[in-house]
Write an enzyme that holds these catalytic residues in place. Structure first.
Site, PDB file in Angstrom:
ATOM      1  N   TYR A 133      61.856  30.644  16.401  1.00 52.83           N
ATOM      2  CA  TYR A 133      62.200  29.677  15.887  1.00 52.83           C
ATOM      3  C   TYR A 133      62.434  28.709  16.679  1.00 52.83           C
ATOM      4  CZ  TYR A 133      64.426  32.743  11.634  1.00 52.83           C
ATOM      5  OH  TYR A 133      64.397  33.341  10.932  1.00 52.83           O
ATOM      6  N   SER A 166      67.037  32.951   2.881  1.00 52.98           N
ATOM      7  CA  SER A 166      66.949  32.055   1.589  1.00 52.98           C
ATOM      8  C   SER A 166      67.821  32.334   0.590  1.00 52.98           C
ATOM      9  CB  SER A 166      65.275  32.045   1.826  1.00 52.98           C
ATOM     10  OG  SER A 166      64.596  31.605   2.111  1.00 52.98           O
ATOM     11  N   PRO A 167      69.238  32.708   0.541  1.00 52.84           N
ATOM     12  CA  PRO A 167      69.429  32.804  -0.273  1.00 52.84           C
ATOM     13  C   PRO A 167      69.709  31.959  -1.119  1.00 52.84           C
ATOM     14  CG  PRO A 167      70.838  32.841   1.118  1.00 52.84           C
ATOM     15  CD  PRO A 167      70.069  32.836   2.086  1.00 52.84           C
ATOM     16  N   PHE A 184      66.570  24.429  -2.436  1.00 54.17           N
ATOM     17  CA  PHE A 184      66.339  24.543  -3.905  1.00 54.17           C
ATOM     18  C   PHE A 184      67.683  24.753  -5.332  1.00 54.17           C
ATOM     19  CE2 PHE A 184      64.270  23.850  -8.344  1.00 54.17           C
ATOM     20  CZ  PHE A 184      62.844  23.131  -7.714  1.00 54.17           C
ATOM     21  N   ARG A 230      65.810  28.360  -0.506  1.00 52.08           N
ATOM     22  CA  ARG A 230      65.116  27.301   0.605  1.00 52.08           C
ATOM     23  C   ARG A 230      66.306  25.925  -0.144  1.00 52.08           C
ATOM     24  NH1 ARG A 230      61.676  30.698   3.630  1.00 52.08           N
ATOM     25  NH2 ARG A 230      60.936  31.603   2.769  1.00 52.08           N
TER      26      ARG A 230
END
Length: 333
Positions: free
Chosen positions: A60, A208-209, A214, A212
């Protein structure tokens, strides 16, 4: 926050974490510009409100930038943190992706490098970030187990591993957590991976729960993202996929409004109700969003609400794969 954040057990080896964690990737890479001072304020606030499960990885950011960022927090608050990091996705000094490495000698060197960057003497949860298909999982996990014996790592995890790989790995050394993408619009793990984790007593960490970002409803098109935001290349954010995916978000927003919570809280609460050994790790670079997400840990959804959400998911398809084709080849390995 008025209510304390509950704790959950990941695996059967004694790993206890906050029911909502914090994914730290976006503080250093992939989602556009970030400010380290702001990120540190978010990290400190997370600990202040009881979010103690912090998730990073050696890839990362260039040259381990995210681990170096967390080291600034860990200097003074190490005892408050359940620290998770990962190895296996290899990047060059310029940030270029060089492949996946699960060879035992690399496992050892990657762990030592992470310990140095983080400025700690042990990692609480050490994941293989992606499975190296060219190396037997028994060899990789065997090397990881040596790190436990050496006191450098407390618990072991895998990420994006298939059910068969999980079983083979768990036979070598207990796996405490499997981390894979899971949300209202990514449910691949429900077929085989989640049942395998449940059968073996392995906790599940959902990355990514919020799709991401959206599923929060804040993103209506790729133009809402920074020019260098990785999501611009994600198939689900492309123009041809947006109408279908926005229709799902609209349904989530409708249910959340009736429930008196935000779409993000509804999405996180839905995950928390799926399994008592599941912990989502939404990422954010804003204190307000962190507080919003953390509040989902105490949001109770009744059977009728859960059934309604399930009906929506059954009726609303999702357009686009969750990664571009090249990256899809490394998941569920």
């Amino acid at each position: 926050m008025n209510n304390p954040i509950p704790r959950r057990e990941l695996g059967r080896q004694g790993l206890n974490v906050s029911a909502i964690g914090l994914g730290c990737m976006g503080m250093s890479d992939f989602y556009g510009p970030a400010d380290d001072a702001v990120s540190l304020a978010v990290l400190n606030h997370a600990l202040d409100i009881g979010v103690n499960f912090l998730d990073t990885a050696d890839m990362y950011g260039i040259n381990g930038a995210n681990e170096r960022l967390l080291s600034q927090l860990l200097r003074t608050r190490r005892r408050e943190v359940v620290l998770a990091t990962k190895f296996g996705n290899v990047r060059g000094p310029d940030g270029a992706f060089l492949g996946i490495n699960g060879r035992p000698e690399y496992v050892r060197s990657a762990c030592d490098a992470s310990l140095q960057r983080l400025g700690v003497d042990h990692i609480d949860l050490y994941y293989q970030h992606r499975v190296d298909r060219s190396v037997p999982i028994e060899d990789t996990v065997g090397a990881m187990a040596e790190l436990v014996k050496a006191g450098k790592v407390r618990f072991l995890g895998l990420s994006e591993a298939s059910a068969a790989t999980i079983r083979r790995a768990h036979a070598v050394h207990p796996i405490s957590a499997l981390q894979s993408e899971y949300s209202l619009w990514t449910r691949d793990v429900e077929a085989e991976v989640l049942p395998t984790c449940e059968a073996l007593g392995i906790g599940f960490v959902a990355y990514s729960p919020l799709g991401r970002g959206f599923l929060t409803g804040a993103i209506q098109s790729a133009e809402d993202l920074a020019p260098d935001d990785w999501r611009r290349s994600n198939p689900r954010f492309q123009a041809e996929s947006l109408p279908t995916n926005l229709a799902l978000v609209a349904e989530v927003q409708r249910i959340a409004a009736e429930r008196g919570c935000t779409p993000a809280q509804l999405a996180l609460a839905w995950l928390l109700h799926r399994n008592p050994s599941l912990v989502p790790i939404p990422g954010t670079r804003r204190i307000a969003r962190l507080d919003e997400n953390a509040a989902a840990a105490t949001l109770a959804l009744g059977p009728q609400e859960l059934e309604r959400i399930d009906r929506v998911l059954a009726q609303r398809e999702v357009a686009g794969t969750r990664y571009p084709a090249a990256s899809m080849a490394s998941v569920n390995a």
